[in-house]
Structures are given as structure tokens and as C-alpha cells.
Design a protein around this motif. Structure first.
Motif, short mmCIF file in Angstrom:
data_model
loop_
_atom_site.label_atom_id
_atom_site.label_comp_id
_atom_site.label_asym_id
_atom_site.label_seq_id
_atom_site.Cartn_x
_atom_site.Cartn_y
_atom_site.Cartn_z
N VAL A 31 0.85 -1.18 0.00
CA VAL A 31 0.00 0.00 0.00
C VAL A 31 0.89 1.24 0.00
O VAL A 31 1.81 1.35 0.81
CB VAL A 31 -0.93 -0.01 1.23
CG1 VAL A 31 -1.71 1.28 1.33
CG2 VAL A 31 -1.85 -1.21 1.18
N THR A 32 0.63 2.17 -0.93
CA THR A 32 1.42 3.40 -0.99
C THR A 32 0.66 4.61 -0.45
O THR A 32 1.27 5.54 0.06
CB THR A 32 1.88 3.70 -2.43
OG1 THR A 32 0.73 3.77 -3.28
CG2 THR A 32 2.83 2.63 -2.92
N ARG A 33 -0.69 4.60 -0.54
CA ARG A 33 -1.47 5.74 -0.06
C ARG A 33 -2.91 5.31 0.15
O ARG A 33 -3.42 4.49 -0.61
CB ARG A 33 -1.42 6.86 -1.08
CG ARG A 33 -1.96 8.17 -0.61
CD ARG A 33 -1.09 8.88 0.37
NE ARG A 33 0.14 9.29 -0.29
CZ ARG A 33 1.28 9.50 0.35
NH1 ARG A 33 1.35 9.35 1.65
NH2 ARG A 33 2.35 9.86 -0.29
N MET A 34 -3.56 5.90 1.17
CA MET A 34 -4.98 5.64 1.44
C MET A 34 -5.65 6.93 1.86
O MET A 34 -5.05 7.73 2.58
CB MET A 34 -5.15 4.65 2.60
CG MET A 34 -4.56 3.31 2.37
SD MET A 34 -4.84 2.17 3.76
CE MET A 34 -4.38 3.14 5.17
N TYR A 35 -6.86 7.13 1.39
CA TYR A 35 -7.65 8.31 1.78
C TYR A 35 -9.12 7.95 1.84
O TYR A 35 -9.58 7.08 1.10
CB TYR A 35 -7.52 9.45 0.77
CG TYR A 35 -6.16 10.07 0.67
CD1 TYR A 35 -5.62 10.80 1.72
CD2 TYR A 35 -5.43 9.94 -0.49
CE1 TYR A 35 -4.37 11.37 1.61
CE2 TYR A 35 -4.17 10.51 -0.62
CZ TYR A 35 -3.66 11.23 0.45
OH TYR A 35 -2.42 11.79 0.34
N PHE A 80 -2.85 9.97 -4.73
CA PHE A 80 -4.08 10.29 -5.46
C PHE A 80 -4.90 11.25 -4.61
O PHE A 80 -4.61 11.46 -3.44
CB PHE A 80 -4.88 9.01 -5.78
CG PHE A 80 -5.54 8.38 -4.59
CD1 PHE A 80 -6.87 8.64 -4.29
CD2 PHE A 80 -4.84 7.51 -3.77
CE1 PHE A 80 -7.47 8.05 -3.19
CE2 PHE A 80 -5.43 6.91 -2.67
CZ PHE A 80 -6.75 7.18 -2.39
N ALA A 81 -5.91 11.84 -5.25
CA ALA A 81 -6.80 12.75 -4.53
C ALA A 81 -8.20 12.60 -5.09
O ALA A 81 -8.38 12.48 -6.31
CB ALA A 81 -6.34 14.19 -4.68
N PHE A 82 -9.19 12.60 -4.20
CA PHE A 82 -10.58 12.69 -4.62
C PHE A 82 -10.84 14.15 -4.96
O PHE A 82 -10.50 15.03 -4.18
CB PHE A 82 -11.52 12.25 -3.49
CG PHE A 82 -11.51 10.77 -3.22
CD1 PHE A 82 -12.12 9.89 -4.10
CD2 PHE A 82 -10.92 10.26 -2.08
CE1 PHE A 82 -12.14 8.53 -3.85
CE2 PHE A 82 -10.93 8.91 -1.81
CZ PHE A 82 -11.54 8.03 -2.71
N VAL A 89 -11.02 11.65 -9.86
CA VAL A 89 -9.84 11.28 -9.09
C VAL A 89 -8.60 11.67 -9.89
O VAL A 89 -8.55 11.46 -11.10
CB VAL A 89 -9.81 9.76 -8.82
CG1 VAL A 89 -8.56 9.36 -8.08
CG2 VAL A 89 -11.04 9.32 -8.06
N ALA A 90 -7.62 12.25 -9.21
CA ALA A 90 -6.33 12.55 -9.83
C ALA A 90 -5.28 11.65 -9.19
O ALA A 90 -5.32 11.40 -7.99
CB ALA A 90 -5.96 14.02 -9.60
N THR A 91 -4.34 11.14 -10.01
CA THR A 91 -3.29 10.26 -9.49
C THR A 91 -1.92 10.75 -9.93
O THR A 91 -1.78 11.46 -10.92
CB THR A 91 -3.46 8.81 -9.99
OG1 THR A 91 -3.20 8.76 -11.40
CG2 THR A 91 -4.83 8.27 -9.68
N SER A 92 -0.92 10.35 -9.18
CA SER A 92 0.47 10.54 -9.59
C SER A 92 1.19 9.22 -9.33
O SER A 92 0.83 8.47 -8.44
CB SER A 92 1.14 11.68 -8.81
OG SER A 92 1.24 11.34 -7.44
N GLY A 93 2.19 8.95 -10.17
CA GLY A 93 2.91 7.70 -10.02
C GLY A 93 4.01 7.57 -11.04
O GLY A 93 4.46 8.57 -11.61
N HIS A 94 4.44 6.36 -11.28
CA HIS A 94 5.52 6.08 -12.22
C HIS A 94 5.04 5.07 -13.25
O HIS A 94 4.44 4.06 -12.89
CB HIS A 94 6.74 5.54 -11.48
CG HIS A 94 7.23 6.46 -10.42
ND1 HIS A 94 7.98 7.57 -10.69
CD2 HIS A 94 7.03 6.45 -9.08
CE1 HIS A 94 8.25 8.19 -9.56
NE2 HIS A 94 7.68 7.54 -8.57
#
Length: 101
Positions: A31-35, A80-82, A89-94
Motif C-alpha cells: 500500500v502506498t497511499r490511502m484516503y 491520489f486525490a478525490f 480522481v487525480a493520481t500521480s505515479g511512475h
């Protein structure tokens, strides 16, 4: 809400010694992020394989399935962000193909 290196995601309540829900079992990508969204009725989990999964929080089963799951990035979804009412939803990653945002 807890997320772990072993990929598990569990929800607890302060007054109960046992988990309320296990959204993901161990054995998944870390898990990298949770909201939670702003209404508190959905939770999202990003992971080390590039996926973003979203669950309804008011589940009655102990191991619910996500109602949405996307592989947003080919390597890792970092954050990510709601947006607004959580319909966006917006995400960032590789990713291998330069899909980093």
C-alpha cells in the motif's frame, strides 16, 4: 483504516478489539497511499503495482470487493486525490509510458 507492506487494508473501530472489515488480504502489492473522500463514505487505496481501488465504506461483508479498480500507472501509484464529490480522481505515479500524472 490501516494499510501495510504486505498489501493488506483493514478498518478498525476504537472500541472494538477486532477489525470491522478487511478490504484487501495480505499478499497484494504494498500500500502506498490511502484516503477517505470528503463525505467519508468511500476509501481509496493506491499500491505499488500502479493500481487505485475504491470501496464503499458501509460494507456488510467482511471481505468486500472494490467497486472500482484501475491500473493508473504501469509501475507505482504514489498518490491520489478525490476531486469534488469523489466522482473525479487525480493520481500521480511512475509509468513506462510517461503517464506520471
Amino acid at each position: 483504516l490501516t494499510g501495510a507492506q504486505d498489501g493488506s487494508v483493514r478498518m478498525f473501530e476504537w472500541t472494538r478489539p477486532q477489525q470491522l472489515v478487511c478490504f484487501r488480504q495480505a499478499g497484494n502489492a504494498r500500500v502506498t497511499r490511502m484516503y477517505f473522500n470528503s463525505q467519508g463514505n468511500k476509501c481509496g487505496v493506491a499500491d505499488g503495482e500502479g493500481f487505485l481501488s475504491i470501496w464503499q465504506v458501509n460494507q456488510t461483508t467482511s471481505n468486500p470487493k472494490p467497486y472500482l479498480s484501475w491500473q493508473c500507472h504501469s509501475k507505482t501509484t504514489s498518490d491520489f486525490a478525490f476531486i469534488t464529490s469523489s466522482s473525479l480522481v487525480a493520481t500521480s505515479g511512475h509509468s513506462n509510458d510517461n503517464r506520471c500524472v
